[in-house]
Design a protein around this motif. Structure first.
Motif, mmCIF file in Angstrom:
data_model
loop_
_atom_site.group_PDB
_atom_site.id
_atom_site.type_symbol
_atom_site.label_atom_id
_atom_site.label_comp_id
_atom_site.label_asym_id
_atom_site.label_seq_id
_atom_site.Cartn_x
_atom_site.Cartn_y
_atom_site.Cartn_z
ATOM 1 N N GLY A 215 0.823 -1.200 0.000
ATOM 2 C CA GLY A 215 0.000 0.000 0.000
ATOM 3 C C GLY A 215 0.854 1.247 0.000
ATOM 4 O O GLY A 215 2.044 1.209 0.323
ATOM 5 N N THR A 216 0.245 2.332 -0.393
ATOM 6 C CA THR A 216 0.922 3.623 -0.413
ATOM 7 C C THR A 216 0.001 4.659 0.211
ATOM 8 O O THR A 216 -1.199 4.676 -0.081
ATOM 9 C CB THR A 216 1.251 4.047 -1.866
ATOM 10 O OG1 THR A 216 2.043 3.031 -2.456
ATOM 11 C CG2 THR A 216 1.992 5.360 -1.900
ATOM 12 N N LEU A 217 0.575 5.489 1.055
ATOM 13 C CA LEU A 217 -0.179 6.563 1.686
ATOM 14 C C LEU A 217 0.501 7.875 1.344
ATOM 15 O O LEU A 217 1.701 8.035 1.584
ATOM 16 C CB LEU A 217 -0.219 6.369 3.210
ATOM 17 C CG LEU A 217 -0.881 7.470 4.030
ATOM 18 C CD1 LEU A 217 -2.361 7.590 3.681
ATOM 19 C CD2 LEU A 217 -0.711 7.191 5.508
ATOM 20 N N THR A 218 -0.240 8.797 0.776
ATOM 21 C CA THR A 218 0.309 10.103 0.445
ATOM 22 C C THR A 218 -0.435 11.150 1.265
ATOM 23 O O THR A 218 -1.665 11.192 1.246
ATOM 24 C CB THR A 218 0.117 10.405 -1.063
ATOM 25 O OG1 THR A 218 0.721 9.346 -1.808
ATOM 26 C CG2 THR A 218 0.750 11.722 -1.439
ATOM 27 N N VAL A 219 0.336 11.964 1.992
ATOM 28 C CA VAL A 219 -0.268 13.027 2.798
ATOM 29 C C VAL A 219 0.429 14.334 2.484
ATOM 30 O O VAL A 219 1.595 14.361 2.099
ATOM 31 C CB VAL A 219 -0.156 12.735 4.315
ATOM 32 C CG1 VAL A 219 -0.948 11.504 4.685
ATOM 33 C CG2 VAL A 219 1.268 12.575 4.740
ATOM 34 N N SER A 220 -0.288 15.404 2.642
ATOM 35 C CA SER A 220 0.343 16.709 2.430
ATOM 36 C C SER A 220 1.021 17.139 3.729
ATOM 37 O O SER A 220 0.609 16.754 4.819
ATOM 38 C CB SER A 220 -0.697 17.738 1.998
ATOM 39 O OG SER A 220 -1.698 17.861 2.984
ATOM 40 N N TYR A 221 2.064 17.910 3.587
ATOM 41 C CA TYR A 221 2.790 18.359 4.772
ATOM 42 C C TYR A 221 2.017 19.480 5.455
ATOM 43 O O TYR A 221 1.245 20.192 4.825
ATOM 44 C CB TYR A 221 4.212 18.812 4.400
ATOM 45 C CG TYR A 221 4.277 19.844 3.313
ATOM 46 C CD1 TYR A 221 4.231 21.182 3.611
ATOM 47 C CD2 TYR A 221 4.370 19.470 1.971
ATOM 48 C CE1 TYR A 221 4.281 22.149 2.622
ATOM 49 C CE2 TYR A 221 4.422 20.423 0.972
ATOM 50 C CZ TYR A 221 4.381 21.758 1.307
ATOM 51 O OH TYR A 221 4.429 22.700 0.320
ATOM 52 N N ASP A 222 2.224 19.614 6.754
ATOM 53 C CA ASP A 222 1.498 20.639 7.503
ATOM 54 C C ASP A 222 2.417 21.597 8.251
ATOM 55 O O ASP A 222 1.957 22.518 8.891
ATOM 56 C CB ASP A 222 0.503 20.003 8.467
ATOM 57 C CG ASP A 222 1.171 19.122 9.505
ATOM 58 O OD1 ASP A 222 2.376 18.843 9.353
ATOM 59 O OD2 ASP A 222 0.502 18.707 10.459
ATOM 60 N N ARG A 223 3.734 21.380 8.150
ATOM 61 C CA ARG A 223 4.697 22.262 8.815
ATOM 62 C C ARG A 223 5.881 22.489 7.885
ATOM 63 O O ARG A 223 6.247 21.616 7.106
ATOM 64 C CB ARG A 223 5.231 21.657 10.105
ATOM 65 C CG ARG A 223 4.211 21.088 11.009
ATOM 66 C CD ARG A 223 3.754 21.815 12.216
ATOM 67 N NE ARG A 223 4.366 22.950 12.751
ATOM 68 C CZ ARG A 223 3.670 24.049 13.066
ATOM 69 N NH1 ARG A 223 2.393 24.126 12.803
ATOM 70 N NH2 ARG A 223 4.251 25.064 13.635
ATOM 71 N N ILE A 224 6.482 23.645 8.025
ATOM 72 C CA ILE A 224 7.751 23.941 7.354
ATOM 73 C C ILE A 224 8.754 24.241 8.456
ATOM 74 O O ILE A 224 8.499 25.068 9.324
ATOM 75 C CB ILE A 224 7.632 25.149 6.406
ATOM 76 C CG1 ILE A 224 6.689 24.826 5.270
ATOM 77 C CG2 ILE A 224 9.000 25.552 5.885
ATOM 78 C CD1 ILE A 224 6.439 25.988 4.343
ATOM 79 N N LYS A 225 9.883 23.543 8.414
ATOM 80 C CA LYS A 225 10.923 23.755 9.420
ATOM 81 C C LYS A 225 12.212 24.130 8.704
ATOM 82 O O LYS A 225 12.645 23.428 7.799
ATOM 83 C CB LYS A 225 11.126 22.497 10.261
ATOM 84 C CG LYS A 225 9.910 22.157 11.091
ATOM 85 C CD LYS A 225 10.136 20.983 11.988
ATOM 86 C CE LYS A 225 8.885 20.743 12.814
ATOM 87 N NZ LYS A 225 9.093 19.781 13.872
ATOM 88 N N LEU A 226 12.794 25.240 9.128
ATOM 89 C CA LEU A 226 14.047 25.725 8.567
ATOM 90 C C LEU A 226 15.055 25.910 9.685
ATOM 91 O O LEU A 226 14.690 26.266 10.807
ATOM 92 C CB LEU A 226 13.854 27.091 7.896
ATOM 93 C CG LEU A 226 12.821 27.204 6.786
ATOM 94 C CD1 LEU A 226 12.569 28.657 6.458
ATOM 95 C CD2 LEU A 226 13.306 26.472 5.572
ATOM 96 N N GLN A 227 16.322 25.704 9.349
ATOM 97 C CA GLN A 227 17.381 26.025 10.306
ATOM 98 C C GLN A 227 18.279 27.066 9.647
ATOM 99 O O GLN A 227 18.722 26.895 8.510
ATOM 100 C CB GLN A 227 18.204 24.805 10.696
ATOM 101 C CG GLN A 227 19.229 25.159 11.752
ATOM 102 C CD GLN A 227 20.053 23.971 12.205
ATOM 103 O OE1 GLN A 227 20.508 23.186 11.402
ATOM 104 N NE2 GLN A 227 20.236 23.871 13.508
ATOM 105 N N VAL A 228 18.515 28.161 10.352
ATOM 106 C CA VAL A 228 19.347 29.259 9.872
ATOM 107 C C VAL A 228 20.518 29.404 10.824
ATOM 108 O O VAL A 228 20.333 29.364 12.045
ATOM 109 C CB VAL A 228 18.542 30.584 9.827
ATOM 110 C CG1 VAL A 228 19.411 31.741 9.418
ATOM 111 C CG2 VAL A 228 17.332 30.447 8.913
ATOM 112 N N GLN A 229 21.711 29.560 10.269
ATOM 113 C CA GLN A 229 22.887 29.814 11.103
ATOM 114 C C GLN A 229 23.428 31.199 10.772
ATOM 115 O O GLN A 229 23.576 31.547 9.598
ATOM 116 C CB GLN A 229 23.965 28.773 10.871
ATOM 117 C CG GLN A 229 23.599 27.423 11.422
ATOM 118 C CD GLN A 229 24.754 26.449 11.371
ATOM 119 O OE1 GLN A 229 25.663 26.578 10.571
ATOM 120 N NE2 GLN A 229 24.705 25.467 12.251
#
Length: 120
Positions: A18-32
């Motif tokens: 089986g395959t499950l496709t979901v849309s993302y609900d968060r964006i996470k970025l790391q900045v230095q």
């Protein structure tokens, strides 16, 4: 000859894929953010420059994108270390300055469609 596999009564064997496709609900970025200073006694200078630059960056994030320290932004770690160069005449490594680096983690919900398009 192939042997028949014995199956216990009341046992059900299932095989599938089986395959499950979901849309993302968060964006996470790391900045230095990295600031460097030159000179032997300049560790506090590098740290202060980094602090000022980081604060200015966080103010810009809040003013331009609505990303706030309280809700979407977390300071992960601060590193301060000497910058060294090897001196052939003295046959040793000498401190020539300092580097200060801070890591920021930005976490926003994809429900804010205006913000997501500005980040991408």
């Amino acid at each position: 000859m192939a042997q028949a596999q014995e199956v216990d009564p009341g046992t059900l064997y299932i095989q599938g894929e089986g395959t499950l496709t979901v849309s993302y609900d968060r964006i996470k970025l790391q900045v230095q953010i990295n600031c460097k200073s030159e000179g032997i006694n300049t560790a506090s200078l590098a740290q202060n420059q980094n602090h000022e630059t980081t604060n200015a960056f966080m103010v810009a994030l809040e003013d331009e994108l609505g990303i706030t320290k309280d809700k979407n932004l977390k300071m992960d770690n601060l590193r301060l270390h000497p910058i060294r160069e090897y001196n052939n005449e003295k046959k040793k490594s000498l401190v020539t300055g300092y580097s200060a680096t801070v890591s920021l983690n930005i976490d926003v919900s994809t429900e804010d469609k205006k913000l997501v398009s500005q980040i991408y």
